[in-house]
Every structure is written in C-alpha cells, then in structure tokens.
Design a protein around this motif. Structure first.
Motif, PDB file in Angstrom:
ATOM      1  N   HIS A 131      -0.552 -53.024  -1.061  1.00 38.75           N
ATOM      2  CA  HIS A 131      -0.607 -54.289  -0.316  1.00 38.75           C
ATOM      3  C   HIS A 131       0.047 -55.413  -1.112  1.00 38.75           C
ATOM      4  N   GLY A 132       1.095 -55.084  -1.824  1.00 37.10           N
ATOM      5  CA  GLY A 132       1.738 -56.051  -2.712  1.00 37.10           C
ATOM      6  C   GLY A 132       2.411 -57.186  -1.971  1.00 37.10           C
ATOM      7  N   TYR A 133       2.649 -58.247  -2.754  1.00 40.49           N
ATOM      8  CA  TYR A 133       3.335 -59.429  -2.234  1.00 40.49           C
ATOM      9  C   TYR A 133       4.528 -59.702  -3.129  1.00 40.49           C
ATOM     10  N   PRO A 134       5.674 -60.035  -2.618  1.00 41.31           N
ATOM     11  CA  PRO A 134       5.936 -60.408  -1.202  1.00 41.31           C
ATOM     12  C   PRO A 134       6.204 -59.221  -0.300  1.00 41.31           C
ATOM     13  N   GLU A 135       6.441 -58.016  -0.870  1.00 42.50           N
ATOM     14  CA  GLU A 135       6.765 -56.845  -0.058  1.00 42.50           C
ATOM     15  C   GLU A 135       6.033 -55.648  -0.632  1.00 42.50           C
ATOM     16  N   PRO A 136       5.285 -54.909   0.190  1.00 40.04           N
ATOM     17  CA  PRO A 136       4.579 -53.731  -0.320  1.00 40.04           C
ATOM     18  C   PRO A 136       5.549 -52.610  -0.666  1.00 40.04           C
ATOM     19  N   LEU A 137       5.131 -51.814  -1.655  1.00 41.65           N
ATOM     20  CA  LEU A 137       5.908 -50.640  -2.052  1.00 41.65           C
ATOM     21  C   LEU A 137       5.140 -49.380  -1.627  1.00 41.65           C
ATOM     22  N   HIS A 138       5.899 -48.254  -1.470  1.00 40.70           N
ATOM     23  CA  HIS A 138       5.230 -47.045  -0.982  1.00 40.70           C
ATOM     24  C   HIS A 138       5.875 -45.809  -1.585  1.00 40.70           C
ATOM     25  N   SER A 139       5.155 -44.669  -1.465  1.00 41.57           N
ATOM     26  CA  SER A 139       5.638 -43.340  -1.799  1.00 41.57           C
ATOM     27  C   SER A 139       5.230 -42.402  -0.664  1.00 41.57           C
ATOM     28  N   THR A 140       5.873 -41.225  -0.605  1.00 42.97           N
ATOM     29  CA  THR A 140       5.534 -40.233   0.432  1.00 42.97           C
ATOM     30  C   THR A 140       5.236 -38.908  -0.231  1.00 42.97           C
ATOM     31  N   VAL A 141       4.450 -38.098   0.442  1.00 41.97           N
ATOM     32  CA  VAL A 141       4.121 -36.761  -0.030  1.00 41.97           C
ATOM     33  C   VAL A 141       3.894 -35.865   1.206  1.00 41.97           C
ATOM     34  N   MET A 142       4.252 -34.606   1.064  1.00 40.17           N
ATOM     35  CA  MET A 142       4.088 -33.641   2.166  1.00 40.17           C
ATOM     36  C   MET A 142       2.807 -32.848   1.914  1.00 40.17           C
ATOM     37  N   VAL A 143       1.934 -32.856   2.928  1.00 39.86           N
ATOM     38  CA  VAL A 143       0.687 -32.093   2.881  1.00 39.86           C
ATOM     39  C   VAL A 143       0.852 -30.898   3.845  1.00 39.86           C
ATOM     40  N   ASN A 144       0.748 -29.672   3.323  1.00 44.61           N
ATOM     41  CA  ASN A 144       0.932 -28.443   4.092  1.00 44.61           C
ATOM     42  C   ASN A 144      -0.409 -27.766   4.290  1.00 44.61           C
ATOM     43  N   LEU A 145      -0.751 -27.527   5.573  1.00 43.95           N
ATOM     44  CA  LEU A 145      -2.017 -26.885   5.937  1.00 43.95           C
ATOM     45  C   LEU A 145      -1.700 -25.618   6.741  1.00 43.95           C
ATOM     46  N   PHE A 146      -2.255 -24.505   6.332  1.00 42.76           N
ATOM     47  CA  PHE A 146      -2.034 -23.218   7.016  1.00 42.76           C
ATOM     48  C   PHE A 146      -3.333 -22.806   7.695  1.00 42.76           C
ATOM     49  N   VAL A 147      -3.301 -22.823   9.060  1.00 40.72           N
ATOM     50  CA  VAL A 147      -4.478 -22.491   9.856  1.00 40.72           C
ATOM     51  C   VAL A 147      -4.433 -20.993  10.189  1.00 40.72           C
ATOM     52  N   ASN A 148      -5.394 -20.265   9.639  1.00 38.76           N
ATOM     53  CA  ASN A 148      -5.487 -18.813   9.898  1.00 38.76           C
ATOM     54  C   ASN A 148      -6.778 -18.315   9.269  1.00 38.76           C
ATOM     55  N   ASP A 149      -7.131 -17.077   9.614  1.00 38.30           N
ATOM     56  CA  ASP A 149      -8.335 -16.510   9.036  1.00 38.30           C
ATOM     57  C   ASP A 149      -8.130 -16.086   7.606  1.00 38.30           C
ATOM     58  N   THR A 150      -6.903 -15.682   7.280  1.00 36.14           N
ATOM     59  CA  THR A 150      -6.627 -15.226   5.926  1.00 36.14           C
ATOM     60  C   THR A 150      -5.151 -15.412   5.635  1.00 36.14           C
ATOM     61  N   VAL A 151      -4.770 -15.184   4.378  1.00 36.41           N
ATOM     62  CA  VAL A 151      -3.363 -15.243   3.967  1.00 36.41           C
ATOM     63  C   VAL A 151      -2.973 -13.819   3.567  1.00 36.41           C
ATOM     64  N   SER A 152      -2.095 -13.198   4.378  1.00 38.94           N
ATOM     65  CA  SER A 152      -1.697 -11.821   4.098  1.00 38.94           C
ATOM     66  C   SER A 152      -0.262 -11.705   3.630  1.00 38.94           C
ATOM     67  N   ASN A 153       0.554 -12.725   3.937  1.00 41.58           N
ATOM     68  CA  ASN A 153       1.972 -12.663   3.554  1.00 41.58           C
ATOM     69  C   ASN A 153       2.340 -14.004   2.923  1.00 41.58           C
ATOM     70  N   GLU A 154       2.101 -14.151   1.638  1.00 38.16           N
ATOM     71  CA  GLU A 154       2.366 -15.433   0.962  1.00 38.16           C
ATOM     72  C   GLU A 154       3.847 -15.715   0.861  1.00 38.16           C
ATOM     73  N   SER A 155       4.650 -14.692   0.673  1.00 35.45           N
ATOM     74  CA  SER A 155       6.092 -14.928   0.529  1.00 35.45           C
ATOM     75  C   SER A 155       6.690 -15.510   1.791  1.00 35.45           C
ATOM     76  N   TYR A 156       6.157 -15.105   2.936  1.00 33.28           N
ATOM     77  CA  TYR A 156       6.658 -15.651   4.192  1.00 33.28           C
ATOM     78  C   TYR A 156       6.308 -17.145   4.299  1.00 33.28           C
ATOM     79  N   ILE A 157       5.088 -17.456   3.925  1.00 38.77           N
ATOM     80  CA  ILE A 157       4.677 -18.882   3.972  1.00 38.77           C
ATOM     81  C   ILE A 157       5.538 -19.717   3.043  1.00 38.77           C
ATOM     82  N   GLU A 158       5.824 -19.138   1.882  1.00 39.04           N
ATOM     83  CA  GLU A 158       6.640 -19.898   0.926  1.00 39.04           C
ATOM     84  C   GLU A 158       8.063 -20.089   1.457  1.00 39.04           C
ATOM     85  N   SER A 159       8.556 -19.090   2.165  1.00 39.75           N
ATOM     86  CA  SER A 159       9.912 -19.255   2.743  1.00 39.75           C
ATOM     87  C   SER A 159       9.911 -20.346   3.798  1.00 39.75           C
ATOM     88  N   LEU A 160       8.806 -20.439   4.553  1.00 38.66           N
ATOM     89  CA  LEU A 160       8.730 -21.525   5.537  1.00 38.66           C
ATOM     90  C   LEU A 160       8.667 -22.887   4.855  1.00 38.66           C
TER      91      LEU A 160
END
Length: 898
Positions: free
Chosen positions: A774-803
C-alpha cells in the motif's frame, strides 16, 4: 571422637575466617562530580570476577556490602556485584570534613587502628566493606585520603588593617601584622606569600613561619620616615597562595607614622626693632614674638621667657606673656626710663635647646602728646584681632576710630595704610570720627589674614599708628571637587572577592572640618560595590560575570563636613572584561532529525544551533562530528549537517552522532550533543514472496475437501515499513476446470476452497496471485503462480511436471484486493434464511460423516500400497522467478490419464 574434633576445630575456623581482614588505600581530589571511579575492590583484592570465573562453575557470585553507617557513606557508591567504588552525588569538601588542619578527620567507619598511620595533614574517609559469599569472605578496611585542591582564596579577617610606625624607626625595623590572611586549603594551596601594591619606596614585606606552619607577615622599614613630611601611607596588602593558578586576597593597609619630639621651636627672625613713645599708656601692645615647632601635641608646646641677660628694669617695664609671646607695657615711662631696651626672649620646647630672638625697643621721649587713635570695634575682636566671616556683604562695618589731639591745639588727620579690601572714611556729620568697612566680599581661600594700620598725624608731623589685624573666618562655601568627573575602570570577570578597583580623590578648598571629605556610593550603585568613606578606596565584594552584566555605571558622592554639608557627584563606569569561562552551549542536548531515505548526498539534514556566552574570540565556536565522519559532515560556521552519500533505510534505519563544539579561547572549552537521525521509509521495495518458493511447485487437493477449508497460503514480506509494508493478496489470473472454486484472503494470503468439488472438477488448477503493498505515491507488487492438483492421488508425477513446464493460457484480471470487512447490514439480511441453513447443515454433516468413514476404511486397506506416494504430496520444482504474462500460452489444457 568426631564430635569432639568438630567442636575443637570449629572455633578456629571462625577465627581464621574473621582474621581475613584487608586494608586498601585510595586517594582522590575533593570536589569531584558523581560517578568518578575511586577503585575496584575485586581487582585490588585479586578476587575472581564474573568475567574471570569458569562459566560452568556453580559458585555463587561475589557480593560487596558497605558495613559502615557513618557520615562518610554518603560520599561514595559501591557496586554490589563488581565491587567498584565511585563518588556519589554529594560533593566532598575537604575543608568541611577536616576542620582542624592539625588532626586527621576519619569519617564513615569504625575506629579501628591502622597499621600505617596517616600523615598529620591527611583527611581520611574510613569504610568497612564485607565480601561474600563464605568462600571469599573478608572484612575490608578501605581508607580514602582526600587530597586538597586550591578551591579557596586567602581572606583577611578584617578589610582594613592599621599599623603605627614611629617616625624614628631605624631601617630594617620589623613590625608584625597581626591580622594574617586565612586560607582553609592545606600545604602549598595555603597562604605562601604577601606583597604590597604600593610600597612607597620605604616599606617591604617578609613572612615568618613558626613551628606549627603558621605564616605571619612582617612590615619592614626600608627607608627613613618623617612624620612632618608624610604622616600616613595607604596601600593594599595582597596574600597569595601556592595553587595553580594561584588565588589572592587583599585588604587595605594604613600605615600611620607616630610623632616623636624630633623638632625644636624656631623663630622666623633673629631680631627686630620696635619703637615706643614715651607717652604710651599702660597696657600698650609693644610686640609679639612667635616660634614654630613642627611636632604634634605636647611635643609642639612652646613657652616664652626672658633670657638671664635681660636686666630687671627691662623685665619690670615690659611684661612677656609666656603662652602667647605678647610684650605689653606694664609701667609708666618717665624721665629715668632708658631709651633702648634689649629684650632677649627664649622659645622653650620640651627636651629642646631654646630658640632665641632679640627685640630692640627704642623709647622716644616727647614733649608734646601725640594724637590718640581710639578704636571701637563693631565686628568681633579678641586681643586686637578682628574676626570677619568670608562672604560678608560689601560695606560691612568693622570699627569706628576716634582721632583726638590731647593738647587740642593741632589739627589731626588720618588715613589707612596697608593692602586689603577695606576703606577708612569720615563718618559725617561727626568730626574726627572714621568708619572702617569692607569694599568687597572676603575670600578665606584667597587670603586668611590682613594687617592694616590706621595712621593719625598732626600738623607738626607727629605720627601715630594703630595696627588692626583682621582674620578671615572660613565658611563652607566650597564643594568637594573630584579629580575626574568620569572615572572609567575595567576589571576581568571572575575577580577575587574584595578586589581593589581604584582610589577616589576629591579636594575641598575649605579649611578644618569643612574641608574634610567623605565618600559615598550613589543610590544607583549595586550592593556588592563598597566605597571606604575615609580613604575613597573602591572595591567589589563579589565575583563579576561579564555574561550576566558587562558594564556598570553609577554615581559616587564626595561630601564635606560643613553645615550644611556640600557635595559633588562623579560617575563611575566599570567595564567587565571577558574571560573564556563559558563552554559552548547547544540549544538542545539531544537533536532528532527525520529524513526520507534516498535523500540526495550533501543535502541539508538539519541545523545544529549552538551558542557561547563569551565574547570575541572566546565566543567563536567550531563544530565537528566525533563519530561517523566518513558519512556525515557539518558546516562549522552555519551548523548545517549533511550526509555525503544517499542513505538507505533498509540498510540502516537510524544513526546516532556526537557533535563537539569547541570555542576559540585559550585554553579552549568544549561541549558535546547527541544527534539522532531517523530515516523515513519510502516505498522502494516490492513485496518478496517467500512461499511458495517456486512457480513449478504444486499441491494435491483431495476431492473430499470441504468448502471453506484452507488449502495453502501465499506468504510474502516487505522490507519497507508502515503502509509501505502493508501487503494485500489477490488472484489476477485463473486456469482449471472450475477456476473460481478457490479464493484467497486479501489480508493473510490464505487460499481456501469456495465450493464442493465434483467429479468433473478433477485436474490441474493454476492461480496467478498478485502480492501488492500500500505504498505511496505508487504501490509496488510481485506475482507468484500457485498450482493445485485436484485428484484422489498422484500416480504420474512426470506428467504433472510436464504440464507445469508449459506456459498457461491465463488472462490477467487487474482487480484491486479488498481488505475491508463486508458491511454488517448484509449479514442482517441473511438472518431470515437461518432455518433453511440449519436443515441443510444437518444433512451436510451426515453426508460428511458417511464419506469420512468410507475414506478411512479405504485408506486402511490401501495404506501399504500408497505409503510411498503419501510421503510427499507436494513436489518442489525450481522455476524462473519472472513470469511474462503477455507470453502465456492461450491453448486450453486437458488433464487426463492420471
């Protein structure tokens, strides 16, 4: 046996413990401020201190306690832990503690005898200190010798000292001055020497010291004295001590010269002639002899007598008054009276050879009777002397004179013989009557005695002279006159008390008491100035401070003793000269300046104001930075503080400087001030995302997760402060089967599940989170990517990493995060649906319980199979910290074959 042994050994242990008494000797100057280190008992006793002990040892720390309860305890402070002994706020005054210089004063402790006795001039403070614990127990006798400093000036017991010296005192005569100066200081700081301000070339001073060390000044006569030449000497005696610098005291010394009978009577002439007419009447004044003796009192008494050589007939014819020296005709002159009489008269003084004068009296025998001059005095007349006051008006009558011819057959005339403001004129309408009167006012200061003669002569040329002496009486018609109407003086400040300023001098032309002058201060004179009414010596009784007042101007009066008294006034001006007795003074002891960070180099941070009450070179002040001089610099003349470089609050938020001010005196005086510089934050740092650590990391979200459950969080920090460091979180881009299923808290960064996940909601969700301040006179910002994988389990990690390595097609939504709380009125509106919500909640809880039970059962059976998969639900993959949102791939992503 063991009991007997302990009973026997125990007392000896006690004695051994208490016998460990130690003496420590310290010395310090009197008058020191609080906090001055006197000594360290632990160090001097070689005891183990807290820093020197083994940290692993379990021995208790040392403790030091004052066991004294006397007056001396108030002058010291003892640190119970370190054993350091310091001076307290009560200043030590040696002269107050040790009143008797011949005996040592011991305060504050017990009266235990010392193995090393102090010197007779020492002043001691005795303290008893207990050292604990038992392993180090001892009783320490601390002796503190108070050293004398030269803080007292010599002072005479009386301001005026009078000493009488006989005028016949031989050279090298020694006279003791009883009123010696006193100085409470000891040794060389006491009175050492005496001197005279003016010795008139005939006096000097010497000092004798007795066996007790007392110094007595002696006045020594160095030249011949003569009271008749000068009967009094007035000077100033100065006592000086041996301190550095020395201090002095003074008093007025009046040396009176007492008279001795060293002068004899003397006549002005050795002989004079007198003519006496044979027809003179009895009691006729023939002559008066007068001798002078320069001595005083009984030494100057003169009596007159005839010499043995004067024949008896002459003694019978002429009577000599032994007190006044007047010669009167005592018997009638007849035909047998000798024509010449030689009268040898002696002037007798005590212990003197008589002075001699010869009076030759010639008797003129006449056949006819001379004219008669009969005076009748109007003015006061005593024994032929008329007394007139000065300033009598013109034409003041003196006397009537009647001129007679005894034979009544000759014409008689008269005239006035002699100089003076008198005239003799006929007093009409009477014959042979004449009036003697003044022609102008008389002035005693011009002439005191007039001698005139009224001369009568007849037609036969026979003259008769009547001598009249007129003594002018003094009147108080003259005021005292100062030698200077404006008396300009100067004196250095911080002078010694009763310092001599000057000696006033005024004269009065009147005589006697009318001419005696007394001196007085005017009503405008300050009370600490003193003026001796008799001698005119002007002194100042206190120290003058130029910074308090630089110039004094007041009047002094000279008053005579006449009635009514007359006076005159002079003006005294005193200039107090400056000494470097004031240190530079800062307006504040602590200065605080608030400066925005990134302030340009050599910009003005603030002004340090400092003053010096002294004048001239003594008041010139130079400023310098004692610490931090490699960063900060100060303008000596203007006091402007500057930084050489730009300052960064994130590197250092504040600076503490010490500024020294030094004046131009000799020796120079200085003072210091504390400067605190506080850097104000500006928004020059964007938020730094600490979690997630990578754009390539992801988190497994089970489909059974309940709505409202926290999934993960975005955690960021900002190096700035205040509002510049207040962080808000917002999702500005979403990608996934149902991207609006997740929500982020704008305050905390917590990501929660908004809605229940269905079968068709499985897959990879990518949330682009914007972290903004909330800086003055102009606010500064950064961005970050949050990745969420919805599933019962993780069976193919390499595929997720390729995505994850593919750039997502995410449209950026610029939306300001809302941190404010939702208005309360909306909650009030939802209260109407409360029954429906309660029913739905009961149904939901039942379903959740059923699903949970089934999940536990499945997990227990497949626990071994999926144990390794459950150990790491989150895969951390390094990522490139910078995301170019404009380069994101816009192809839709499909998640399959999980």
């Amino acid at each position: 046996h063991l009991l007997l042994f302990l009973l026997f050994v125990g007392p000896f242990n006690c004695f051994a413990s208490y016998s460990r008494a130690t003496e420590l000797f310290y010395s310090l100057n009197e008058g020191l401020p609080a906090g001055v280190l006197i000594g360290s008992l632990a160090h001097d006793l070689q005891l183990p201190t807290a820093g020197g002990q083994n940290p692993s040892s379990l021995q208790p720390p040392l403790s030091f306690t004052l066991a004294s309860h006397g007056l001396g305890v108030q002058y010291v402070q003892l640190d119970n832990r370190s054993g350091e002994l310091h001076t307290s706020a009560v200043e030590i005054d040696r002269e107050a503690l040790c009143v008797e210089s011949s005996e040592a004063t011991i305060l504050g402790g017990s009266a235990a005898a010392s193995s090393s006795s102090p010197s007779p001039e020492s002043c001691l403070l005795l303290l008893d200190v207990l050292v604990l614990p038992q392993e180090y127990f001892r009783l320490v006798k601390v002796k503190i010798a108070i050293r004398d400093v030269n803080d007292n000036a010599p002072r005479f017991p009386v301001p005026h000292i009078r000493l009488l010296v006989p005028e016949n005192a031989p050279v090298n005569t020694r006279l003791a001055i009883e009123h010696a100066a006193l100085d409470p200081d000891m040794g060389t700081n006491g009175v050492q020497t005496y001197r005279l301000r003016d010795n008139y070339g005939v006096f000097t001073l010497d000092v004798e010291e007795n066996e007790n060390g007392e110094r007595t000044p002696y006045l020594i006569v160095m030249g011949a004295l003569d009271r008749e030449t000068q009967d009094e000497y007035v000077t100033v005696i100065i006592a000086e001590d041996g301190g550095t610098p020395p201090l002095v005291g003074s008093a007025t010394l009046t040396i009176g010269i007492s008279d001795i009978n060293d002068n004899c009577p003397q006549f002005n002439d050795s002989q004079f002639n007198v003519t006496l007419y044979g027809n003179s009447s009895l009691g006729t004044h023939v002559a008066t002899v007068h001798a002078v003796d320069m001595d005083l009192g009984s030494n100057a008494q003169i009596t007159y007598s005839y010499s043995q050589k004067v024949p008896q007939p002459s003694r019978d014819l002429f009577h000599l008054n032994e007190s006044t020296g007047a010669i009167m005709l005592s018997t009638k002159v007849d035909g047998d009276t000798p024509r010449l009489h030689r009268l040898i008269i002696l002037g007798n003084g005590p212990g003197c050879i008589p002075a001699v004068i010869t009076v030759l009296v010639t008797v003129i025998k006449v056949m006819m009777r001379p004219p008669e001059v009969v005076p009748r005095f109007i003015a006061n007349e005593v024994e032929g002397v008329v007394y007139l006051k000065e300033l009598e008006p013109i034409n003041t009558p003196v006397a009537f004179f009647t001129i007679k011819d005894p034979d009544e057959k000759y014409k008689v005339s008269c005239y006035l013989d002699g100089d003076g403001p008198f005239r003799l004129s006929p007093y009409k309408p009477y014959n042979n009557e004449y009036l003697l009167e003044t022609t102008k006012p008389l002035d005693f200061e011009t002439q005191q005695l007039y001698e005139i003669s009224v001369v009568a002569w007849n037609s036969e040329g026979f003259h008769v002279k009547k001598v009249v002496k007129i003594q002018v009486l003094d009147d108080n018609d003259n005021s005292p006159v100062f030698s200077e109407q404006l008396i300009e003086l100067s004196i250095e400040e911080n002078n010694v008390p009763n310092a001599f300023l000057t000696k006033l001098h005024a004269t009065d032309a009147d005589s006697g008491e009318r001419g005696q002058v007394s001196y007085f201060l005017g009503p405008d004179a300050p009370s600490y100035f003193a003026l001796d009414k008799t001698t005119g010596v002007l002194t100042v009784s206190t120290q003058l401070d130029r910074e308090e007042k630089e110039k004094y101007r007041y009047t002094v009066k000279a008053v005579d003793s006449g009635f009514p008294p007359r006076e005159s006034i002079a003006t005294v001006t005193i200039t107090v000269l400056d000494k470097n007795d004031n240190s530079p003074r800062f307006i504040n002891k602590d200065f605080s300046f608030f400066v925005p960070e990134n302030f340009p180099g050599f910009g003005e941070i603030g002004v340090i104001s400092v003053t010096d009450a002294d004048a001239g070179q003594n008041g010139w002040v130079a400023l310098s930075v004692l610490n931090g001089s490699d960063i900060f610099v100060i303008d000596t003349g203007k006091g402007v503080l500057r930084a050489k470089v730009s300052l960064d609050r994130e590197q250092q938020s504040s600076y503490v400087l010490w500024i020294e001010a030094v004046d131009g005196g000799d020796p120079a005086l200085s003072s210091t001030a504390k400067i605190t510089i506080l850097l104000l934050d500006i928004n020059d740092n964007p938020p730094l995302v600490l979690f997630p650590q990578s754009n390539m990391s992801y988190l497994l979200v089970l489909p059974s997760t309940l709505p409202g459950s926290p999934i993960t969080e975005v955690y960021a920090v900002d190096k700035d402060t205040g509002m510049n460091a207040v962080i808000a979180y917002s999702i500005i881009g979403r990608r996934g089967p149902r991207p609006e299923s997740f929500r982020i808290d704008p305050k905390t960064g917590n990501i929660t599940l908004e809605e229940s996940l269905m079968q068709n909601d499985y897959g990879l969700y990518r949330l682009l989170v914007k972290v903004s301040d909330h800086g003055y006179p102009e606010p500064l910002h950064s961005t970050v990517m949050v990745n969420l994988f919805v599933n019962d389990t993780v069976s193919n990690e390499s595929y997720i990493e390729s995505l994850l390595r593919k750039e997502p097609d995410i449209s950026v939504e610029e939306k300001q995060p809302q941190i404010s709380i939702e208005p309360t009125h909306k909650k009030m509106e939802s209260a109407a649906c409360m029954p429906t919500l309660v029913a739905l909640s009961i149904i939901s809880l039942s379903s959740i319980a059923l699903v949970t039970g089934m999940g536990i059962y499945i997990c227990l059976r497949k626990g071994k199979k999926h144990h390794r998969a459950d150990e790491s639900l989150e895969v951390q993959i390094p990522l490139n910290g910078r995301i170019n949102l404009h380069m994101l791939e816009k192809k839709p992503m499909e998640i399959s074959n999980i």
